[in-house]
Write a protein that holds these residues in place. Structure first.
Motif, PDB file in Angstrom:
ATOM      1  N   ASN A  88     -11.031  -7.713   1.758  1.00 55.54           N
ATOM      2  CA  ASN A  88     -11.406  -6.352   1.411  1.00 55.54           C
ATOM      3  C   ASN A  88     -12.898  -6.292   1.060  1.00 55.54           C
ATOM      4  N   GLU A  89     -13.374  -7.278   0.339  1.00 55.28           N
ATOM      5  CA  GLU A  89     -14.792  -7.326  -0.022  1.00 55.28           C
ATOM      6  C   GLU A  89     -15.674  -7.493   1.212  1.00 55.28           C
ATOM      7  N   ARG A 102     -13.441   3.368  -0.146  1.00 56.88           N
ATOM      8  CA  ARG A 102     -12.436   2.647   0.639  1.00 56.88           C
ATOM      9  C   ARG A 102     -12.081   1.312  -0.021  1.00 56.88           C
ATOM     10  N   TRP A 103     -13.106   0.576  -0.480  1.00 57.79           N
ATOM     11  CA  TRP A 103     -12.836  -0.705  -1.146  1.00 57.79           C
ATOM     12  C   TRP A 103     -11.919  -0.497  -2.341  1.00 57.79           C
ATOM     13  N   LEU A 122      -1.662   0.346   2.622  1.00 58.64           N
ATOM     14  CA  LEU A 122      -3.107   0.560   2.583  1.00 58.64           C
ATOM     15  C   LEU A 122      -3.431   2.005   2.938  1.00 58.64           C
ATOM     16  N   THR A 134     -15.022  -6.465   4.214  1.00 63.55           N
ATOM     17  CA  THR A 134     -15.027  -5.180   4.902  1.00 63.55           C
ATOM     18  C   THR A 134     -15.976  -4.215   4.204  1.00 63.55           C
ATOM     19  N   SER A 160      -8.208  -9.944  -1.421  1.00 68.40           N
ATOM     20  CA  SER A 160      -9.347  -9.321  -2.094  1.00 68.40           C
ATOM     21  C   SER A 160     -10.663  -9.696  -1.416  1.00 68.40           C
ATOM     22  N   THR A 185      -8.335   0.500  -1.358  1.00 69.81           N
ATOM     23  CA  THR A 185      -7.629  -0.632  -0.743  1.00 69.81           C
ATOM     24  C   THR A 185      -7.281  -1.682  -1.783  1.00 69.81           C
ATOM     25  N   GLU A 186      -8.218  -2.005  -2.647  1.00 68.69           N
ATOM     26  CA  GLU A 186      -7.956  -3.017  -3.684  1.00 68.69           C
ATOM     27  C   GLU A 186      -6.833  -2.551  -4.611  1.00 68.69           C
TER      28      GLU A 186
END
Length: 129
Positions: A37-38, A89-90, A103, A40, A34, A93-94
């Motif tokens: 991802n954050e 996207r976030w 993904l 990114t 996570s 993906t999350e």
């Protein structure tokens, strides 16, 4: 993660967190995923901010002509797309991480590749004229 009953609720989705479409499904993943991802997401936001600053800078510092205006607007639009795309996207993906799915594909890469190539050609034309 500890496995004792006191910590067993770490696998249940947190329905009080926003957006519920993301946090209301699956199980909490390893925090490192996570957090990556954050990071990114934040990188895409920084990219968007830089693009918007470039668009404003071109408009503020160069004489107003059709090419300058098109380049400034193009960079501003790419910056806005970066910010919106970063959130989309976030979230996708999350959600995939929480559900243990593959993904989602990175669709923004093609848009930014073409957009920045066009902006680069416009910048070269401005410099050479």
């Amino acid at each position: 993660m500890p496995t004792d009953p006191q910590h067993a609720d770490h696998k249940r989705p947190d329905r009080a967190r926003w957006p519920r479409r993301v946090y209301g499904v699956g199980a909490d993943p390893d925090p490192r995923f996570s957090m990556a991802n954050e990071r990114t997401f934040l990188a895409w936001l920084r990219t968007g901010l830089a693009l918007m600053a470039g668009g404003v800078g071109i408009r503020a510092l160069l004489p107003v002509g059709p090419l300058e205006r098109a380049l400034a607007v193009g960079l501003l639009v790419l910056g806005v797309l970066s910010a919106v795309g970063a959130f989309v996207r976030w979230a996708a993906t999350e959600r995939a991480i929480r559900l243990g799915r593959a993904l989602p594909p990175l669709r923004m890469a093609a848009v930014f590749g073409v957009g920045l190539a066009v902006a680069g050609v416009g910048a070269v034309v401005l410099v050479l004229r």
